[in-house]
Design an enzyme around this catalytic site. Structure first.
Site, PDB file in Angstrom:
ATOM      1  N   HIS A 112       0.819  -1.217   0.000  1.00  0.00           N
ATOM      2  CA  HIS A 112       0.000   0.000   0.000  1.00  0.00           C
ATOM      3  C   HIS A 112       0.858   1.275   0.000  1.00  0.00           C
ATOM      4  CE1 HIS A 112      -3.624  -2.313   0.352  1.00  0.00           C
ATOM      5  NE2 HIS A 112      -3.283  -2.814   1.529  1.00  0.00           N
ATOM      6  N   ASP A 151      -2.720 -10.493  -2.721  1.00  0.00           N
ATOM      7  CA  ASP A 151      -3.243 -10.068  -1.423  1.00  0.00           C
ATOM      8  C   ASP A 151      -4.728  -9.741  -1.603  1.00  0.00           C
ATOM      9  OD1 ASP A 151      -1.992  -8.782   1.361  1.00  0.00           O
ATOM     10  OD2 ASP A 151      -3.823  -7.774   0.689  1.00  0.00           O
ATOM     11  N   ASP A 240      -4.396 -12.865   3.022  1.00  0.00           N
ATOM     12  CA  ASP A 240      -5.636 -12.497   3.705  1.00  0.00           C
ATOM     13  C   ASP A 240      -6.884 -12.850   2.901  1.00  0.00           C
ATOM     14  OD1 ASP A 240      -4.669 -10.612   1.967  1.00  0.00           O
ATOM     15  OD2 ASP A 240      -4.695  -8.953   3.400  1.00  0.00           O
TER      16      ASP A 240
HETATM   17 ZN   LIG Z   1      -4.045  -7.260   2.572  1.00  0.00          ZN
END
Ligand SMILES: [Zn+2]
Ligand SMILES: [Zn+2]
Lengths: 439, 559
Positions: A112, A151, A240
């Site tokens: 990110h 992800d 995740d």
């Molecule tokens: Zn993540």
């Protein structure tokens, strides 16, 4: 004794003494049970699996990728430098052919983190994959790279960094941005004018399971990689998407991750998110390591794994098929659209607001790029935050033409301080990274 | 008086020491096929004309178990293995009588799937029918919760000669190594027991009353009685004996490389402030990677009797040994011949050594003197390179915390200690090549037996605390204790030390020799949802390998 079919290098850096805050998902305990499982399985004893120590990255490693405000040390801790250093060590081992595959099992994550860094967003400060890739480009002359981000969250930081780079394919599959942080990653996000099409986003509906992920792999990822022909495939291996993850809504499994890894066969995998620290990470990581090493992973599964219960609905299957069709249409059409934009030339601008959830900072950006026929185009960004920071940054790409270099230098040297605290230059072509600050 | 005995591949070395120092040293040839006679012969020789009832301690280091493994003379072992999710346990099959069974425990020690008693009963009857007497029981994560292993052991009952459960061999996580370790212990049990029962009986018959201690691969001793349960601990004790022999002469504040230069091989180890470094997990022998605690040593096939060859004009030493040096009646040129020819070694037949060097010189196209010099220098270079690589790899050890990375201790040895037969002849050249001061350990030829004689008792404890599950456990010791959420890392350390002290005393240590240290200490808050629900604490403590407190006086008279 057991032997890995692919010699595989691991950097395991769980940062057992670093946390964002004591009860944050990104805390000391996160990789503890993964370490227990990896150690108990004896994976480090396997002939052909080698453990490397992380390096600490240096300032230039960061400056190749980021504009850090006010500077590199202000927005990082040693743990970030080691996490990125873990990826760098693994990447170097692969490029030096010490190993065929590499896996950086490190934390904190990085996908990110965008080009400009004012602080932490989505638990990330600096982009560990980008730092690794740009290092590998300078140190080993790697050119075309594909990043496949698996992800559950859209890898908006990596997308931002490679938005204008036609030699880096960024392909993210993630839970639909309408249902999850960071809220971006839609199929129409395709990259800047000179790199149009080399950003690919496949948003997936909540409850997507193994079937859905593998469908995307077969119908989007593999054909796109075949077209793009990267020298290096990097997997941002967030975990995740797992059915037990506490902060997402997907139904992926250790078996699924292992199959995905086997079929994708990335050169280098880098751990990103994944917060089901007991129910998922131990098993998913063992599955990924075995799959990378080319070993049998068929008996790796979570204690409560139930394939039937995790099956996705047919509505989800249909939805995913439509998304993939659309993405592939874009992939086919993008080159001609890019040609049209290159024909028009000129300067293109984009304006954005970026929120740093972890540090609660609001940033505004104004980016402009020279749409150049001869190179990916020099670009610059103005950035100001609600904390009162204002910077101007110039990026001269690795393959910049003479004209773009001149434009970039002029932007850097001639832009007055009037509005800005710092003016940065990231000259990837001449490997010059510097800044001007009012005295 | 203390007796130390070390059985080597060619010689068995025995020493008798008293408070004044080394009283007697004996070398007898080792008969690989009859180690009992070698041991007894050595002990008889060293104790000739002395009152053996005055001997206060006998320490034995033998190659019994090492040879048994190397030659494959192992007992059949029944292995019962429960794994749960993860690698297929079939990969770790140890032999014919290997059974994978139901039942699994997770990383926290929670039961995932129970064992099936009827399955175990059926296996037990198979094993009995096959005449199996030694059984190993190993579960994945059994060191976090041994209940499955314990249940299986109970079901097996009393109809087997030897049963070993995996959680008793080590507190370390590593399922494949746990399987190998349990298997090897069980496979050498009867050989070991028969041998040492015989040795012990013979010594008692001769009037010895002293406790008999056995040297382990970690350079520590354990009482013979305590060793019977885990005979695998003695595998590869040979290199440990020599390294312990160098300990008293090593720098007290610096780091030292130790080289034991033998006839066939050279063993290299690293000492930090007189404490030898240990293998992180355990020894590797043949195809087996184990959890058997051991000194970190590198053994290279390069010794005084290694055969010298010349291939395409290139000099090569070793790896094989075909017999003694030509100067000592052998048939092939060796580094020892170079030493004799260069007059660095006084013994040996000079004419034969000269023939050896003429032969090598002929093949290399140089004079015998040049050949000898080249051999001599090549030998020292190779040892130095291996030692330096070993230090580099020690310093490359992975770390798992930021603190460890920043503080990580870098080994940089400041001296080289050499021992073994030809050690003194190589000293000055090794110093020149390695740029380190080199010292020859006094009594270098029997330092191994001295090391065995003086080694203290060592052991290790791994304590695992999970306050959410409200338990502190050291499964190796069959220790469990309920704890509440106030149990701290300091409490854990104290508990671990007290368990260690008890274990050391039971293994034959004297109170004054229990020099303890923490080797690992980690504490994690366990957070579920947004609340701290407990603490996960891991503490590992050990009695450092070292010498008994009496040694200082004894060795100071030697130096
Ligand atoms: Zn993540
Ligand atoms: Zn240009």
């Amino acid at each position: 004794m057991i032997k890995a079919a692919n010699k595989t290098g691991l950097v395991f850096f769980p940062a057992f003494d670093w946390a964002i805050s004591p009860t944050h998902p990104e805390r000391e305990e996160r990789l503890l049970y993964t370490q227990d499982q990896v150690f108990e399985e004896g994976l480090l004893d396997v002939d052909g699996i080698v453990e490397f120590k992380p390096d600490m990255i240096n300032r230039d490693d960061i400056r190749r990728v980021h504009f850090c405000v006010p500077d590199e040390w202000a927005v990082t801790t040693e743990s970030h430098l080691l996490s990125a250093g873990g990826a760098k060590a693994v990447g170097s081992a692969v490029l030096e052919k010490k190993v065929q595959k590499g896996f950086a099992l490190v934390r904190p994550p990085g996908h990110h983190a965008m080009r400009v860094v004012h602080g932490a967003r989505g638990f990330c400060n600096i982009n560990i994959e980008a730092i690794m890739i740009e290092y590998l480009r300078d140190a080993y002359g790697v050119d075309r790279v594909a990043i496949v981000d698996t992800d559950c969250h859209h890898g908006d930081g990596t997308q931002d960094i490679y938005w204008n780079d036609p030699d880096t394919l960024f392909l993210s599959l993630h839970q639909d941005g309408r249902t999850l942080y960071p809220g971006s990653g839609f199929p129409h996000e395709l990259g800047g004018p000179t790199a149009f099409g080399t950003t690919i986003n496949v948003p997936l509906p909540p409850q997507t399971s193994e079937e859905g992920f593998l469908y995307v792999l077969e119908n989007v990822i593999i054909p796109v990689l075949e077209d793009f022909k990267p020298e290096l495939v990097i997997n941002s291996a967030g975990q995740d998407n797992h059915y037990t993850d506490p902060i997402t809504n997907m139904r992926f499994s250790a078996q699924g991750y292992a199959k995905l890894t086997e079929k994708l066969s990335p050169d280098i995998a880098v751990l990103e998110g994944g917060y089901s620290i007991e129910g998922a990470l131990p098993y998913v990581n063992v599955g990924i390591i075995l799959a990378l090493a080319g070993m049998d992973y068929s008996t790796v599964r979570e204690p409560d794994y139930d394939f039937e219960k995790l099956r996705q609905s047919s509505a989800i299957t249909d939805h995913i098929r439509k998304v993939c069709d659309r993405v592939m249409d874009y992939w086919q059409e993008a080159p001609s659209l890019r040609e049209q934009m290159l024909d028009s030339g000129g300067i293109t601008e984009r304006e954005r607001t970026i929120y740093y959830d972890t540090d609660n900072i609001l940033e505004n950006q104004k980016e402009k790029i020279v749409v150049c026929r001869d190179c990916p185009g020099v670009w610059s960004v103005e950035s100001w935050t609600d904390r009162g920071k204002r910077i101007y940054a110039v990026h001269i790409p690795r393959k910049a033409c003479e004209k773009c270099v001149d434009i970039g230098m002029e932007w850097y040297e001639k832009t007055p301080f009037r509005h800005f605290d710092i003016i940065f230059l990231q000259d990837r072509k001449n490997k010059v990274f510097k800044s001007r600050r009012p005295s | 008086m203390i007796i130390g005995l070390d059985v080597g591949g060619t010689h068995t070395d025995v020493v008798l020491v008293d408070s004044q120092g080394l009283v007697r040293q004996v070398k007898v040839p080792t008969d690989i096929d009859n180690l009992f006679d070698s041991v007894l012969g050595g002990l008889d020789e060293v104790s000739k004309n002395i009152d053996v009832s005055r001997v206060s301690r006998v320490v034995l280091s033998t190659t019994l178990t090492t040879n048994a493994i190397a030659s494959g003379h192992l007992d059949p072992v029944g292995m019962i293995v429960s794994s749960g999710p993860g690698l297929n346990p079939e990969i770790f099959r140890t032999g014919k009588h290997y059974y994978c069974v139901q039942g699994s425990i997770d990383h926290r020690g929670r039961e995932v799937q129970p064992i099936e008693p009827t399955e175990i009963e059926a296996i037990a009857s198979h094993l009995r029918a096959d005449g199996i007497e030694a059984v190993g029981v190993v579960g994945k994560f059994s060191v976090r919760n041994p209940c499955h292993e314990n249940k299986i052991v109970k079901i097996l009952g009393k109809s087997f000669n030897y049963i070993l459960a995996g959680h008793r061999v080590s507190g370390n996580l590593n399922f494949p190594r746990r399987i190998a370790t349990v298997y090897l212990n069980a496979a050498v049990y009867s050989i070991y027991k028969n041998f040492f029962d015989a040795v012990s009986n013979a010594l008692r018959a001769k009037g010895f009353v002293a406790p008999i201690l056995i040297l382990k691969a970690d350079g520590g001793t354990v009482s013979l009685d305590a060793s019977l349960q885990y005979p695998g601990q003695t595998i590869l004790s040979g290199p440990a004996a020599s390294i312990m022999g160098a300990v008293p002469y090593a720098s007290e504040n610096g780091e030292s490389i130790v080289m034991d230069i033998g006839g066939t091989t050279t063993d290299i180890a690293v000492l930090v402030k007189q404490v030898p470094l240990l293998e992180p997990l355990g020894i590797e022998i043949g195809q087996y990677k184990t959890l058997i605690r051991a000194l970190k040593t590198i053994s290279i096939p390069l010794g005084g009797d290694s055969v010298i060859k010349v291939k395409d004009g290139v000099l090569d030493i070793g790896p094989e040994r075909v017999g003694p040096a030509m100067a000592f009646g052998g048939s092939e040129p060796t580094p020892t011949d170079a030493l004799v020819f260069l007059k660095k070694m006084e013994s040996g037949n000079f004419q034969k050594a000269k023939m050896a060097m003429e032969k090598v010189g002929g093949l290399l196209g140089c004079s015998p003197a040049d050949a000898a010099e080249r051999i001599f220098s090549e030998f020292c270079h190779r040892l130095t390179v291996v030692a330096k690589d070993m230090v580099t790899s020690i310093n490359q050890k992975p770390v798992y915390t930021v603190h460890e990375f920043l503080e990580s201790y870098q080994v940089s040895p400041t001296e080289l200690l050499v021992l073994g037969g030809p050690a003194s002849c190589f000293a000055s050249k090794l110093s020149e090549v390695s740029s380190l001061p080199v010292r020859v350990v006094p009594n270098a030829r029997v330092a191994n037996a001295l090391g065995a004689a003086l080694a203290r008792t060592t052991c290790e404890i791994t304590l695992f605390v999970d306050t959410e599950r409200r338990v502190a456990s050291a499964p190796e010791e069959s220790f469990y204790k309920p704890v509440d959420d106030r149990f701290s890392v300091k409490d854990a350390r104290e508990l671990a030390f007290s368990l260690l002290r008890t274990k050391a005393l039971q293994s034959g240590a004297k109170m004054e020799d229990i020099d303890m240290e923490v080797t690992e200490e980690l504490q994690f808050n366990m957070v579920r949802g947004f609340y701290t629900t407990g603490r996960n604490i891991r503490v590992k403590v050990q009695v450092k390998p070292g010498l008994i407190s009496e040694y200082k006086q004894i060795t100071s008279t030697e130096a």
